[in-house]
Scaffold this motif. Structure first.
Motif, short mmCIF file in Angstrom:
data_model
loop_
_atom_site.label_atom_id
_atom_site.label_comp_id
_atom_site.label_asym_id
_atom_site.label_seq_id
_atom_site.Cartn_x
_atom_site.Cartn_y
_atom_site.Cartn_z
N GLU A 553 -10.02 -17.18 11.62
CA GLU A 553 -9.81 -16.55 10.32
C GLU A 553 -8.51 -15.77 10.38
OE1 GLU A 553 -11.90 -13.53 7.10
OE2 GLU A 553 -13.12 -14.86 8.36
N ALA A 554 -7.60 -16.06 9.46
CA ALA A 554 -6.28 -15.44 9.48
C ALA A 554 -6.35 -14.01 8.95
CB ALA A 554 -5.31 -16.26 8.64
N GLU A 555 -5.42 -13.22 9.39
CA GLU A 555 -5.23 -11.90 8.80
C GLU A 555 -4.41 -12.10 7.53
OE1 GLU A 555 -3.00 -7.66 9.70
OE2 GLU A 555 -3.63 -8.92 11.39
N TYR A 556 -5.03 -11.83 6.40
CA TYR A 556 -4.38 -12.12 5.11
C TYR A 556 -3.99 -10.82 4.42
CZ TYR A 556 -3.61 -13.88 0.39
OH TYR A 556 -3.04 -14.19 -0.82
N GLY A 557 -2.83 -10.85 3.76
CA GLY A 557 -2.38 -9.69 3.01
C GLY A 557 -1.15 -9.03 3.57
N THR A 558 -0.44 -9.70 4.49
CA THR A 558 0.81 -9.15 5.00
C THR A 558 1.92 -9.38 3.98
OG1 THR A 558 1.30 -11.22 6.15
CG2 THR A 558 0.13 -9.53 7.38
N PRO A 559 2.93 -8.53 3.95
CA PRO A 559 3.98 -8.66 2.94
C PRO A 559 4.75 -9.97 3.08
CG PRO A 559 4.01 -6.46 3.92
CD PRO A 559 3.07 -7.29 4.75
N ALA A 560 4.98 -10.60 1.94
CA ALA A 560 5.80 -11.81 1.85
C ALA A 560 6.57 -11.73 0.53
CB ALA A 560 4.94 -13.07 1.91
N PRO A 561 7.55 -10.83 0.44
CA PRO A 561 8.19 -10.54 -0.83
C PRO A 561 8.96 -11.71 -1.44
CG PRO A 561 9.36 -9.47 0.99
CD PRO A 561 8.09 -10.00 1.55
N GLY A 562 9.41 -12.64 -0.63
CA GLY A 562 10.17 -13.76 -1.18
C GLY A 562 9.34 -14.76 -1.96
N VAL A 563 8.03 -14.74 -1.77
CA VAL A 563 7.17 -15.74 -2.42
C VAL A 563 7.16 -15.55 -3.93
CG1 VAL A 563 4.84 -16.65 -2.58
CG2 VAL A 563 5.78 -16.01 -0.35
#
Length: 618
Positions: A553-563
């Motif tokens: 299970e991945a750790e979800y919710g890290t910043p990805a501002p370019g998306v």
């Protein structure tokens, strides 16, 4: 038996063996190869009889209708008339060349017709190129006869060839134009054109264009505009140079050189028929080469010069006789190898396991793949919905393929860029199969089938938003990943009441794996990073799968501002925190090749399996 007779007999036996072997192979493949999307649409046209259609004259659809009436609504039934026509081509070539150049040359030309990859594979698909090739050969034969003497049998053959060509495809105009130029270049041709019987035959052939012209006059020239204007940029582009390597590969290098050399060598031949063949073939091939610098580059066009090669094949045996024995053998061997490679491609396309292994490759045959699986899923979902549920397809490909599989040529289709890009939108409108969405459906239940892989990835989110505008809030879809998601469908069960609710539209999720890249080799343990989002509601969690099994299970919710900046219109409430990462433990899998994927859990309760990509674990 004299040596010449022995060589002729050997050439005859070789031709018969080749023709029989290739025909048997095509008969078997025709029963196993899934319908290509164009074949499915032509089948649909055949179920709506008409004199002409938005993309083609009527003959292709008529032949398919005849085939399914005779042999049943199956892949073989669709292709049967085309297989028979293609099987006749080499024999007609033999007859033509025997009259003009001799019996041994005839059998060799017949063998070349079988082995020329573009001609040898004709009939395997129910496409207009098959009757157009037959029409071309009939006109070539008629032209050679007319150079000798204008007789009724020659003019009748010309009239028949011109009519079949007119009823096959717009491209046959090129054959007519080049044929007229070739006849005008020859004294015997000009003499033949002074005979009124020849002009009666030409008039008969011209009359065969009447249904197509009438259709265009009744429909704002939609077909003509698509074939001659809309699909072509009509501005110079250097991609036309790709014509040469493409034709060298598809005709095979030595055979291509031999045909072009034969055209050049025979341009001043004392025999009028040889000059006619050289002019016809050479001008057609050169014409399509020049056209390639200005015409459509997005759709397949490698088969366009086939009429030119058919005109040049009668000249091939005499040229090869002048070559060294080793070079002749190499030419025949390469041609056989080319035919074998293309046939092997069709065999691979016919085998689901092979298609699945090619899912990450550029040549993945998406237009052949997944239709039976999709039809089964539609039937299964429809069985659990109300009896009056209406199936609606996202685009013409799905509508036609589902129509064939389910025996229903009346499946409604949403407006879609593909419909316009392939010239099918006007025909769907004429059949009253184009639907605009919820305003037309009322409260009736609808099973909406969407092709997620039929849109360029960068345009996919916009397509989902368009669907929301047309059909209202989307329920969680049933995701159908075929061949690891290379072919991907979304099935939405819509009931009338649910569409009226005033709630945000939850679009299907989008995701991307940044590392590892597709096809990468990794060492255990390895890290996976990427991003994922779901417009309207957001994602709750992301799981990582190997060969369909959850391994982390991945750790979800890290910043990805370019998306969010890239997608612009995305309204996922979690932006910019849509990144994920996970570490795949060393004990999860043994070394080997796996398919790495994601399982995306939406906050609306949806679970969507994302498409997979291959990785090699060391």
């Amino acid at each position: 038996m004299r040596e010449g007779d022995m060589r002729t007999d050997r050439a005859r036996r070789t031709f018969v063996a080749l023709w029989t072997t290739v025909l048997l192979l095509k008969l078997v493949l025709a029963t196993q190869l899934p319908l290509f999307v164009d074949e499915a649409f032509y089948w649909q046209e055949g179920q709506h009889p008409g004199w002409a259609y938005s993309d083609l004259p009527g003959l292709t659809a008529w032949l398919i209708r005849l085939g399914v009436e005779v042999a049943g609504n199956s892949e073989f039934g669709v292709r049967l008339p085309f297989l028979l026509m293609a099987a006749a081509l080499p024999w007609w070539m033999v007859k033509l060349v025997a009259r003009e150049f001799g019996e041994r040359q005839a059998w060799l030309a017949g063998s070349a017709t079988v082995l020329l990859p573009l001609a040898g594979t004709l009939g395997l698909l129910a496409l207009p190129d098959v009757p157009m090739a037959l029409a071309t050969l009939l006109c070539i034969d008629a032209g050679a006869r007319l150079l000798r003497k204008v007789e009724y049998n020659a003019t009748l053959l010309l009239a028949l060839g011109l009519a079949i060509g007119a009823l096959s495809h717009y491209r046959f105009i090129a054959v007519i134009g080049v044929g007229m130029v070739a006849l005008l270049c020859l004294p015997a041709g000009r003499r033949a054109l002074r005979d009124p019987r020849v002009w009666i035959a030409i008039a008969f052939g011209a009359a065969a264009w009447a249904p197509l012209l009438a259709w265009n006059l009744d429909n704002a020239e939609a077909g003509l505009r698509f074939q001659l204007v809309d699909r072509h940029p009509w501005s110079f582009h250097p991609e036309g140079l790709l014509f040469l390597p493409t034709q060298l590969a598809l005709v095979t290098p030595l055979l291509f050189v031999a045909l072009m050399w034969a055209a050049w060598r025979s341009r001043r031949d004392e025999r009028p028929a040889a000059r006619l063949f050289a002019l016809l073939g050479g001008l057609v091939v050169l014409g399509f080469f020049a056209l390639g610098f200005f015409a459509d580059t997005e759709r397949v066009s490698f088969h366009w010069p086939l009429p030119g090669y058919l005109a040049l094949l009668p000249l091939l045996p005499a040229l090869l006789d002048a070559w060294p024995r080793w070079l002749r053998r190499a030419t025949w061997a390469l041609a056989a190898l080319g035919l074998g490679v293309i046939s092997a491609y069709y065999v691979a396309v016919s085998v689901p396991s092979v298609r699945a292994q090619s899912a990450a490759l550029k040549w993945y045959p998406s237009n052949f793949a997944g239709w039976t699986v999709l039809a089964d899923a539609v039937e299964e979902m429809r069985a659990g919905m109300p009896a009056d549920t209406r199936v609606v397809a996202d685009n013409f490909k799905i509508g036609a393929e589902l129509g064939f599989a389910l025996g229903d040529p009346r499946i409604a289709v949403l407006d879609h860029p593909l419909n316009r890009a392939h010239g099918r939108a006007p025909q769907l409108q004429l059949w009253r199969l184009r639907t605009r969405g919820r305003d037309e459906w009322g409260d009736a239940p609808v099973l909406l089938v969407v092709g997620a892989s039929d849109v360029q990835y960068r345009q996919l989110l916009r397509r989902y938003h368009v669907l929301c505008e047309r059909v209202g809030p989307l329920p969680p879809p049933r995701v159908l990943n075929i061949d690891h998601g290379a072919q991907r469908f979304l099935l939405f069960a819509l009931d009338g009441a649910g569409r009226d609710q005033d709630r945000p539209c939850a679009a299907p999720a989008l995701a991307w794996i940044d590392t590892p890249i597709s096809g990468a080799a990794v060492r255990r343990p390895f890290e996976i990073r990427g991003w994922a989002f779901k417009d309207g509601v957001g994602l709750d969690r992301v799981e990582v799968t190997l060969d369909g099994e959850v391994v982390a299970e991945a750790e979800y919710g890290t910043p990805a501002p370019g998306v969010a900046g890239y997608w612009e219109i995305s309204n996922d409430p979690e932006h910019p925190k849509v990144g994920f990462h996970a570490t795949i433990d060393a004990t999860v899998a043994r070394p080997g090749r796996y398919w790495l994927g994601l399982r995306l859990h939406g906050r609306d309760g949806s679970v969507e399996q994302w498409r997979e990509q291959p990785v090699t674990i060391r």
